[in-house]
Design an enzyme around this catalytic site. Structure first.
Site, mmCIF file in Angstrom:
data_model
loop_
_atom_site.group_PDB
_atom_site.id
_atom_site.type_symbol
_atom_site.label_atom_id
_atom_site.label_comp_id
_atom_site.label_asym_id
_atom_site.label_seq_id
_atom_site.Cartn_x
_atom_site.Cartn_y
_atom_site.Cartn_z
ATOM 1 N N ASP A 199 4.019 9.337 4.345
ATOM 2 C CA ASP A 199 4.979 8.709 5.263
ATOM 3 C C ASP A 199 6.240 9.565 5.365
ATOM 4 O OD1 ASP A 199 6.083 8.116 2.806
ATOM 5 O OD2 ASP A 199 6.358 5.972 3.186
ATOM 6 N N SER A 200 6.274 10.673 4.618
ATOM 7 C CA SER A 200 7.319 11.681 4.825
ATOM 8 C C SER A 200 7.257 12.217 6.257
ATOM 9 C CB SER A 200 7.184 12.822 3.817
ATOM 10 O OG SER A 200 5.858 13.303 3.767
ATOM 11 N N ASP A 237 -1.096 7.286 3.394
ATOM 12 C CA ASP A 237 0.068 6.788 2.652
ATOM 13 C C ASP A 237 0.524 5.462 3.271
ATOM 14 O OD1 ASP A 237 1.979 6.943 0.710
ATOM 15 O OD2 ASP A 237 3.273 8.354 1.805
ATOM 16 N N LYS A 250 -2.564 5.714 -0.801
ATOM 17 C CA LYS A 250 -1.518 5.775 -1.828
ATOM 18 C C LYS A 250 -0.486 4.702 -1.530
ATOM 19 C CE LYS A 250 1.922 9.009 -1.774
ATOM 20 N NZ LYS A 250 3.089 8.110 -1.730
ATOM 21 N N GLU A 261 6.713 11.439 -9.091
ATOM 22 C CA GLU A 261 7.679 12.166 -8.255
ATOM 23 C C GLU A 261 9.028 12.273 -8.952
ATOM 24 O OE1 GLU A 261 7.957 10.981 -4.153
ATOM 25 O OE2 GLU A 261 9.744 12.229 -3.824
HETATM 26 O O1 KIV Z 1 5.220 10.659 1.968
HETATM 27 C C1 KIV Z 1 5.064 11.568 1.172
HETATM 28 O O2 KIV Z 1 4.879 12.743 1.529
HETATM 29 C C2 KIV Z 1 5.104 11.229 -0.231
HETATM 30 C C3 KIV Z 1 5.503 12.341 -1.155
HETATM 31 C C4 KIV Z 1 6.973 12.460 -1.178
HETATM 32 C C5 KIV Z 1 4.972 12.105 -2.488
HETATM 33 O O3 KIV Z 1 4.921 10.125 -0.587
#
Ligand code: KIV
Length: 287
Positions: A49-50, A88, A118, A187
């Site tokens: 979700d980044s 995610d 995740k 993290e």
């Molecule tokens: O969204 C993402 O890329 C993540 C990473 C920061 C672990 O959750």
């Protein structure tokens, strides 16, 4: 998608942990990047979700929606059919209830064909983890600095700097593993705490900013290629400067358009022989 023989799975990752083989994991959000990642031979891709910050320019991951995550996961799946892909769960897609968690995890599986999902949090998301597992899906836990709740940490801060916070993290890690999570991400965690958790658990434990002792490493692709500009966490190593390469390429194009150097003859199409004269005759009627 079909059945693919060389895509690694959770059994392979567990064996890699046992043999001490490091597991390579990066994020990806789009077709070209994911196809490069598969070609480069990464073991796993996270459609994080980044993407809210790296693709949409939000200030945090909080505004990201399920629909956005699904669209980007679909692109990545198409580009990397032979790589283990993790979707995610965005903010508020699982926090409310285990039922929400199952429905939204199921969307990642059905609509985007991911191999695992995740979600952020320790003990407090155990009911959600159990519910997703009971529905037959694979879960990766995520503890330490969890970006969806940075407000509770007072910002993007390293975790596990005191004995108490380190011990709390061990408690969360054990709770997730006991609930059945098959993968765990740490993290921005201090390396001694990360090492302790990695050695304690049988499941593969990954680091993003948690040091060398974890079973695998994750980096955000936009950081590692030098594309994301807003800030650079301490744990990032930049392997390229894509921002500079792209800016220079676009500036060179702009210069050539303005000077008349582009397009050159080789960038244009030719009319068939003898057609130009006929074309002038025919076109005249529209003057
Ligand atoms: O969204 C993402 O890329 C993540 C990473 C920061 C672990 O959750």
């Amino acid at each position: 998608m079909g059945i693919s023989s060389n895509k690694k799975n959770i059994v392979d990752f567990r064996q890699m942990k046992q043999k001490g083989e490091k597991i390579v994991w990066i994020t990806s959000y789009d077709y070209p990047t994911a196809s490069f990642a598969e070609k480069a031979g990464v073991d796993m891709i996270l459609v994080g979700d980044s993407l809210g910050m790296c693709i949409y320019g939000y200030e945090s991951t909080v505004p990201v929606t399920m629909d956005q995550c699904i669209v980007h996961s679909e692109c990545v799946r198409r580009a990397a059919p032979n790589t283990f892909i993790i979707g995610d769960m965005p903010f508020m897609s699982y926090q409310r209830s285990p039922e929400d968690a199952v429905v939204n995890a199921g969307r990642f599986y059905q609509d985007a064909g991911v191999d695992a999902i995740k979600l952020e949090g320790g003990e407090r998301v155990v009911p959600q983890v159990r519910a997703i597992l009971d529905a037959g899906m694979v879960v990766c836990g995520h503890i330490g600095l969890t970006p969806q709740s940075t407000g509770q940490f007072g910002g993007y801060k390293a975790q596990g700097r005191t004995a108490e916070s380190g011990a709390d993290m061990v408690k969360d890690a054990v709770a997730l593993a006991n609930a059945g999570a098959q993968l765990l991400l740490l993290e921005a965690v201090t390396p001694p705490v990360a090492k302790y958790i990695t050695e304690l658990l049988d499941i593969p434990v990954y680091s993003i900013g948690a040091g060398i002792d974890c079973d695998g490493q994750l980096l955000i692709v936009s950081d590692l290629i030098g594309e994301f500009q807003a800030f650079t966490p301490k744990f990032v190593k930049k392997y390229a400067n894509v921002a500079e390469v792209m800016t220079n390429a676009i500036a060179a194009y702009a210069d050539e358009v303005r000077s008349g150097a582009f397009p050159a003859d080789e960038h244009t199409y030719k009319m068939k022989k003898g057609e130009y004269e006929r074309f002038c005759e025919l076109a005249k009627q529209y003057k």
